[in-house]
Design a protein around this motif. Structure first.
Motif, PDB file in Angstrom:
ATOM      1  N   PRO A  92       1.025  -1.033   0.150  1.00 26.50           N
ATOM      2  CA  PRO A  92      -0.118   0.117  -0.002  1.00 26.50           C
ATOM      3  C   PRO A  92       0.901   1.499  -0.566  1.00 26.50           C
ATOM      4  CG  PRO A  92      -0.258  -0.519   2.083  1.00 26.50           C
ATOM      5  CD  PRO A  92       0.332  -2.104   1.549  1.00 26.50           C
ATOM      6  N   ASP A  93       2.141   1.156   0.378  1.00 25.84           N
ATOM      7  CA  ASP A  93       2.950   2.625   0.552  1.00 25.84           C
ATOM      8  C   ASP A  93       4.442   1.546   0.630  1.00 25.84           C
ATOM      9  OD1 ASP A  93       3.587   1.607   3.447  1.00 25.84           O
ATOM     10  OD2 ASP A  93       2.046   2.314   3.660  1.00 25.84           O
ATOM     11  N   THR A  94       5.318   2.415   0.797  1.00 24.06           N
ATOM     12  CA  THR A  94       6.983   2.432   0.774  1.00 24.06           C
ATOM     13  C   THR A  94       7.022   1.326   1.827  1.00 24.06           C
ATOM     14  OG1 THR A  94       7.532   4.875   1.092  1.00 24.06           O
ATOM     15  CG2 THR A  94       7.677   3.965  -1.260  1.00 24.06           C
ATOM     16  N   ALA A  95       6.744   1.531   2.474  1.00 26.19           N
ATOM     17  CA  ALA A  95       6.609   1.649   3.898  1.00 26.19           C
ATOM     18  C   ALA A  95       6.034  -0.428   4.512  1.00 26.19           C
ATOM     19  CB  ALA A  95       6.624   2.381   5.155  1.00 26.19           C
ATOM     20  N   THR A  96       5.494  -1.120   3.795  1.00 23.31           N
ATOM     21  CA  THR A  96       3.984  -1.915   4.677  1.00 23.31           C
ATOM     22  C   THR A  96       3.800  -2.554   3.263  1.00 23.31           C
ATOM     23  OG1 THR A  96       3.677   0.018   5.726  1.00 23.31           O
ATOM     24  CG2 THR A  96       2.304  -1.866   5.334  1.00 23.31           C
ATOM     25  N   VAL A  97       4.114  -4.334   4.144  1.00 22.20           N
ATOM     26  CA  VAL A  97       3.530  -4.957   2.796  1.00 22.20           C
ATOM     27  C   VAL A  97       2.728  -5.751   3.276  1.00 22.20           C
ATOM     28  CG1 VAL A  97       4.038  -6.500   1.894  1.00 22.20           C
ATOM     29  CG2 VAL A  97       6.244  -5.145   1.121  1.00 22.20           C
ATOM     30  N   ILE A  98       1.927  -6.382   2.665  1.00 25.09           N
ATOM     31  CA  ILE A  98       0.639  -7.246   2.977  1.00 25.09           C
ATOM     32  C   ILE A  98       0.623  -8.313   2.394  1.00 25.09           C
ATOM     33  CG2 ILE A  98      -1.721  -8.062   3.660  1.00 25.09           C
ATOM     34  CD1 ILE A  98      -0.902  -5.433   5.019  1.00 25.09           C
ATOM     35  N   VAL A  99       0.974  -9.804   3.061  1.00 24.73           N
ATOM     36  CA  VAL A  99       0.553 -10.886   2.492  1.00 24.73           C
ATOM     37  C   VAL A  99      -0.317 -11.360   2.954  1.00 24.73           C
ATOM     38  CG1 VAL A  99       2.082 -13.411   2.260  1.00 24.73           C
ATOM     39  CG2 VAL A  99       3.564 -11.327   2.759  1.00 24.73           C
TER      40      VAL A  99
END
Length: 112
Positions: A92-99
């Motif tokens: 969603p942004d350059t500091a978060t990953v959703i798996v």
């Protein structure tokens, strides 16, 4: 208009034939290359370097992974035994990953 000049290089000799009036011709022949100079200063680190490993100890269908890479990373997901598993990855942004996984799973996510 410039008169044509023909330059022919044959076995380490350069032959210049002028087709009309006398003309000054300068022929540059490369010399031997010298030794390399000293190494320059090291530059600053480029943007977005590094990696992050997320450990998901509690099985879950969705892993929210905060990181400080400053970019959207490549992501590889594996189970606790080290087997790569398919996952839906959303940044969603350059500091978060959703798996998102098909079933609740524990394991690791490698962000690079």
């Amino acid at each position: 208009m410039t008169d044509p000049v023909i330059v022919r290089v044959t076995e380490q000799r350069t032959v210049v034939r002028l087709t009309t009036r006398p003309t000054t011709v300068r022929v540059g022949v490369p010399g031997l290359q010298g030794p390399p100079g000293p190494a320059g200063e090291r530059g600053p680190a480029g943007p977005g370097g590094g990696f992050h490993i997320h450990h998901q100890d509690v099985p879950a269908k969705e892993w929210a992974i905060p990181h400080d890479l400053g970019r959207r990373p490549a992501v590889a997901v594996e189970d606790v035994d080290g087997h790569e598993i398919d996952a839906n990855v959303f940044c969603p942004d350059t500091a978060t990953v959703i798996v998102t996984l098909g079933a609740a799973t524990a394991g690791r996510a490698h962000l690079s």
